[in-house]
Design an enzyme around this catalytic site. Sequence first.
Site, PDB file in Angstrom:
ATOM      1  N   ASP A 186      43.967  47.313  36.166  1.00 33.55           N
ATOM      2  CA  ASP A 186      44.367  47.967  34.919  1.00 33.55           C
ATOM      3  C   ASP A 186      43.696  47.199  33.782  1.00 33.55           C
ATOM      4  O   ASP A 186      44.079  46.079  33.463  1.00 33.55           O
ATOM      5  CB  ASP A 186      45.894  47.928  34.796  1.00 33.55           C
ATOM      6  CG  ASP A 186      46.405  48.635  33.540  1.00 33.55           C
ATOM      7  OD1 ASP A 186      45.589  48.939  32.642  1.00 33.55           O
ATOM      8  OD2 ASP A 186      47.632  48.855  33.454  1.00 33.55           O
ATOM      9  N   HIS A 187      42.700  47.811  33.163  1.00 35.64           N
ATOM     10  CA  HIS A 187      41.904  47.102  32.158  1.00 35.64           C
ATOM     11  C   HIS A 187      42.690  46.827  30.877  1.00 35.64           C
ATOM     12  O   HIS A 187      42.232  46.050  30.017  1.00 35.64           O
ATOM     13  CB  HIS A 187      40.635  47.904  31.831  1.00 35.64           C
ATOM     14  CG  HIS A 187      39.437  47.043  31.588  1.00 35.64           C
ATOM     15  ND1 HIS A 187      39.525  45.726  31.206  1.00 35.64           N
ATOM     16  CD2 HIS A 187      38.102  47.316  31.676  1.00 35.64           C
ATOM     17  CE1 HIS A 187      38.317  45.221  31.054  1.00 35.64           C
ATOM     18  NE2 HIS A 187      37.428  46.168  31.343  1.00 35.64           N
TER      19      HIS A 187
END
Length: 447
Positions: A419-420
């Site tokens: 999850d950036h």
Amino acid sequence: MPIELKMPALSPTMEEGTLAKWLVKEGDSVASGDILAEIETDKATMEFEAVDEGTIAKILIPEGSDGVKVGEVIALIAAEGEDASAAASAPEKKKEKEEEKPTPSPSLKEGGEQDGKSDAPAQSSPSSQGGDRGVGAAVKADAPKSNEDRVKASPLARRLAEQKGIDLSGITGSGPGGRIVKADLDGGAAARPAQPERAAGDAPKPAAATPSQPVETDIPHEAVKLSNMRKTIARRLTESKQQIPHIYLTVDIQLDALLKLRSQLNASLEARGVKLSVNDMLIKALAVALIEVPECNVSFAGDQLLKFGRADISVAVSIPNGLITPIITGADTKSLSAIATEMKDLAGRAKEGKLQPNEYQGGTASISNMGMFGIKAFDAVINPPQAMIMAIGAGEKRPYVIDESLQIATVMSATGSFDHRAIDGADGAKLMQAFKRLVESPLGMIA
């Protein structure tokens, strides 16, 4: 009064469920702790125990019913000494009494008043009504006009709009003086409902998601009803791909040292009836890597970032109705034999639909292994609210550079999905590097 048996909330997120099977019938005596029914939630089929003693007076929701809301009354229990038949008919009698009660007019109040005003005719005076206008004129003047009355449209256009359910107030007429005519309703824009005007500078709102429409086809087929689990999988994975910016990082990992250690450990554990799988060792490696790189052992929570102090690994397990992820809690501190024993138990009960909510809800990261199907590499979808998942491909013989010479080695590809919003690419790379090192030098994960 009979005791109401209500649809239980068998998990913190459960809003409705399927009453899969009744294990009792009307007239049966039950005691506290008896199993009454099997309830299918979005993840498992769970047993529903009785809390009160008595006799099943009436079953209100038949088995096989879908979408039963939490808190809805599903059966009635007659308490000790209470007539079961009388208890069963109590809800109907209550309903009949409520229907027999006279319904007072909402506009009338005590003393013959209407909305706080006297029911005597209102008197008008020249000064208050302006000349000779009477009560009737005053009421008519105050009556609001409908949108249809304010819109200029031909009688034919009004009739067509009513038949098609079109809001005329959202259409610009092309007739004389802006009058709406039949031609204005034949265009594609007329078929769409009018949209409210937006003030300058307001951001447009995203379109609401619409449910999938039934597919019409002449191809021979069978329409299979979705289970609660499949509905949940569809909803959560759609949300994940729409709302979570995924970043994917892949490494190739040599497995020969891990396979050799596994063989040695299994020989020593044989007397205890424990057999390690490659996946058991990869679970341990991921857990230890997460503790080494705590920046990846996190969860994005709006304006907060949750940093976890232990590694709870959710392990993807395929079951007949879909996919479930039982959790190895604190995998970073557990021995490989403990992980293997626990995983075998969890996977077995997962396939039987017997997991408890606390055994599959939570986790700080996930691992999904499709190597047994010969899949070389794949990108897994993050399981929210987690921030990463490790996708494991098949180990296969490949040319591989070892000690500056090209040799044949057993190599697998592992892809981390991150999850950036919560994990930067550099931190994700550090985790993949740590995972690769631990797998290729496996003594480091058990030292």
